[in-house]
Design a protein around this motif. Structure first.
Motif, PDB file in Angstrom:
ATOM      1  N   UNK A   1       0.813  -1.189   0.000  1.00 42.16           N
ATOM      2  CA  UNK A   1       0.000   0.000   0.000  1.00 42.16           C
ATOM      3  C   UNK A   1       0.861   1.260   0.000  1.00 42.16           C
ATOM      4  N   UNK A   2       1.839   1.331   0.878  1.00 41.13           N
ATOM      5  CA  UNK A   2       2.720   2.498   0.942  1.00 41.13           C
ATOM      6  C   UNK A   2       3.558   2.579  -0.320  1.00 41.13           C
ATOM      7  N   UNK A   3       4.042   1.450  -0.791  1.00 39.23           N
ATOM      8  CA  UNK A   3       4.847   1.413  -2.014  1.00 39.23           C
ATOM      9  C   UNK A   3       4.025   1.891  -3.212  1.00 39.23           C
ATOM     10  N   UNK A   4       2.773   1.479  -3.287  1.00 35.12           N
ATOM     11  CA  UNK A   4       1.895   1.938  -4.380  1.00 35.12           C
ATOM     12  C   UNK A   4       1.670   3.444  -4.297  1.00 35.12           C
ATOM     13  N   UNK A   5       1.497   3.956  -3.091  1.00 30.70           N
ATOM     14  CA  UNK A   5       1.311   5.404  -2.899  1.00 30.70           C
ATOM     15  C   UNK A   5       2.553   6.158  -3.349  1.00 30.70           C
ATOM     16  N   UNK A   6       3.727   5.643  -3.004  1.00 31.74           N
ATOM     17  CA  UNK A   6       4.988   6.294  -3.408  1.00 31.74           C
ATOM     18  C   UNK A   6       5.113   6.264  -4.922  1.00 31.74           C
ATOM     19  N   UNK A   7       4.826   5.126  -5.537  1.00 36.87           N
ATOM     20  CA  UNK A   7       4.910   5.012  -7.000  1.00 36.87           C
ATOM     21  C   UNK A   7       3.929   5.976  -7.675  1.00 36.87           C
ATOM     22  N   UNK A   8       2.734   6.101  -7.123  1.00 39.32           N
ATOM     23  CA  UNK A   8       1.735   7.011  -7.691  1.00 39.32           C
ATOM     24  C   UNK A   8       2.209   8.454  -7.601  1.00 39.32           C
ATOM     25  N   UNK A   9       2.794   8.814  -6.472  1.00 39.20           N
ATOM     26  CA  UNK A   9       3.308  10.181  -6.320  1.00 39.20           C
ATOM     27  C   UNK A   9       4.478  10.447  -7.252  1.00 39.20           C
ATOM     28  N   UNK A  10       5.347   9.465  -7.413  1.00 36.68           N
ATOM     29  CA  UNK A  10       6.487   9.616  -8.332  1.00 36.68           C
ATOM     30  C   UNK A  10       5.971   9.813  -9.748  1.00 36.68           C
ATOM     31  N   UNK A  11       4.994   9.015 -10.152  1.00 43.59           N
ATOM     32  CA  UNK A  11       4.417   9.158 -11.490  1.00 43.59           C
ATOM     33  C   UNK A  11       3.742  10.516 -11.661  1.00 43.59           C
ATOM     34  N   UNK A  12       2.992  10.927 -10.652  1.00 42.62           N
ATOM     35  CA  UNK A  12       2.323  12.234 -10.719  1.00 42.62           C
ATOM     36  C   UNK A  12       3.347  13.354 -10.811  1.00 42.62           C
ATOM     37  N   UNK A  13       4.422  13.288 -10.043  1.00 40.59           N
ATOM     38  CA  UNK A  13       5.490  14.307 -10.109  1.00 40.59           C
ATOM     39  C   UNK A  13       6.128  14.332 -11.494  1.00 40.59           C
ATOM     40  N   UNK A  14       6.348  13.168 -12.064  1.00 37.60           N
ATOM     41  CA  UNK A  14       6.958  13.089 -13.400  1.00 37.60           C
ATOM     42  C   UNK A  14       6.023  13.716 -14.441  1.00 37.60           C
ATOM     43  N   UNK A  15       4.715  13.404 -14.329  1.00 39.54           N
ATOM     44  CA  UNK A  15       3.752  13.993 -15.264  1.00 39.54           C
ATOM     45  C   UNK A  15       3.704  15.509 -15.117  1.00 39.54           C
ATOM     46  N   UNK A  16       3.708  15.982 -13.875  1.00 41.95           N
ATOM     47  CA  UNK A  16       3.677  17.422 -13.621  1.00 41.95           C
ATOM     48  C   UNK A  16       4.919  18.101 -14.201  1.00 41.95           C
ATOM     49  N   UNK A  17       6.103  17.498 -13.988  1.00 43.74           N
ATOM     50  CA  UNK A  17       7.345  18.079 -14.545  1.00 43.74           C
ATOM     51  C   UNK A  17       7.287  18.104 -16.072  1.00 43.74           C
ATOM     52  N   UNK A  18       6.814  17.004 -16.666  1.00 46.99           N
ATOM     53  CA  UNK A  18       6.689  16.958 -18.131  1.00 46.99           C
ATOM     54  C   UNK A  18       5.733  18.041 -18.620  1.00 46.99           C
ATOM     55  N   UNK A  19       4.620  18.182 -17.934  1.00 47.85           N
ATOM     56  CA  UNK A  19       3.640  19.195 -18.310  1.00 47.85           C
ATOM     57  C   UNK A  19       4.230  20.595 -18.177  1.00 47.85           C
ATOM     58  N   UNK A  20       4.944  20.849 -17.097  1.00 49.38           N
ATOM     59  CA  UNK A  20       5.578  22.164 -16.897  1.00 49.38           C
ATOM     60  C   UNK A  20       6.636  22.427 -17.955  1.00 49.38           C
ATOM     61  N   UNK A  21       7.420  21.407 -18.309  1.00 53.88           N
ATOM     62  CA  UNK A  21       8.447  21.568 -19.341  1.00 53.88           C
ATOM     63  C   UNK A  21       7.798  21.872 -20.695  1.00 53.88           C
ATOM     64  N   UNK A  22       6.724  21.161 -21.028  1.00 56.71           N
ATOM     65  CA  UNK A  22       6.014  21.432 -22.289  1.00 56.71           C
ATOM     66  C   UNK A  22       5.459  22.849 -22.291  1.00 56.71           C
ATOM     67  N   UNK A  23       4.892  23.262 -21.168  1.00 64.95           N
ATOM     68  CA  UNK A  23       4.344  24.615 -21.077  1.00 64.95           C
ATOM     69  C   UNK A  23       5.453  25.650 -21.229  1.00 64.95           C
ATOM     70  N   UNK A  24       6.610  25.390 -20.642  1.00 59.55           N
ATOM     71  CA  UNK A  24       7.742  26.315 -20.753  1.00 59.55           C
ATOM     72  C   UNK A  24       8.205  26.414 -22.205  1.00 59.55           C
ATOM     73  N   UNK A  25       8.312  25.265 -22.878  1.00 59.97           N
ATOM     74  CA  UNK A  25       8.736  25.257 -24.283  1.00 59.97           C
ATOM     75  C   UNK A  25       7.703  25.966 -25.150  1.00 59.97           C
TER      76      UNK A  25
END
Length: 142
Positions: A1-25
């Protein structure tokens, strides 16, 4: 359960960074396009200023030429009717005035395309539609 939560947060952070990078470009691309358009408009402003100055000098030269023509006609009417020294003085004035009118006439010489310069950030500002002239961001929170 905790591992799944960590993986979900890591994925969400990666998506957010990708989205921010696309917006910056995307923002940088739109800014570069806005700057290019603003430069073209600012250079056009420079050319308009030169054209207006030349037109104003041409109008002044034309008005002075008309004055000289009227003075010349008046001198012809008065020839022999007034003192010769007054006529001589008026003729010298007329000669100088004609020369001056010709000297300021921009059409005496064929005008060429004026030189332009790189517009300043201040000259770009009015044409940037809310973009900063310095970096890819909107001014005043736009």
């Amino acid at each position: 359960m905790i591992l799944e939560e960590i993986e979900a947060r890591v994925l969400e952070d990666a998506r957010r960074r990708d989205s921010e990078e696309r917006a910056t470009v995307e923002r940088a691309v739109r800014w570069r396009a806005a700057v290019a358009e603003a430069k073209a408009r600012a250079v056009e402003d420079q050319l308009v200023d030169v054209l207006r100055e030349e037109a104003e000098r041409w109008r002044e030269a034309a008005a002075l030429g008309e004055y000289c023509t009227a003075l010349e006609r008046r001198l012809g009417e008065l020839d022999g009717a007034i003192d010769e020294s007054d006529l001589d003085s008026a003729r010298r004035w007329l000669e100088w005035a004609y020369g001056y009118a010709r000297a300021i006439d921009p059409l005496l010489r064929l005008p060429g395309m004026p030189s332009t310069r790189e517009p300043t950030p201040e000259e770009l500002g009015p044409h940037l539609k809310g973009w900063s002239p310095y970096k890819p961001e909107r001014r005043n929170g736009w």
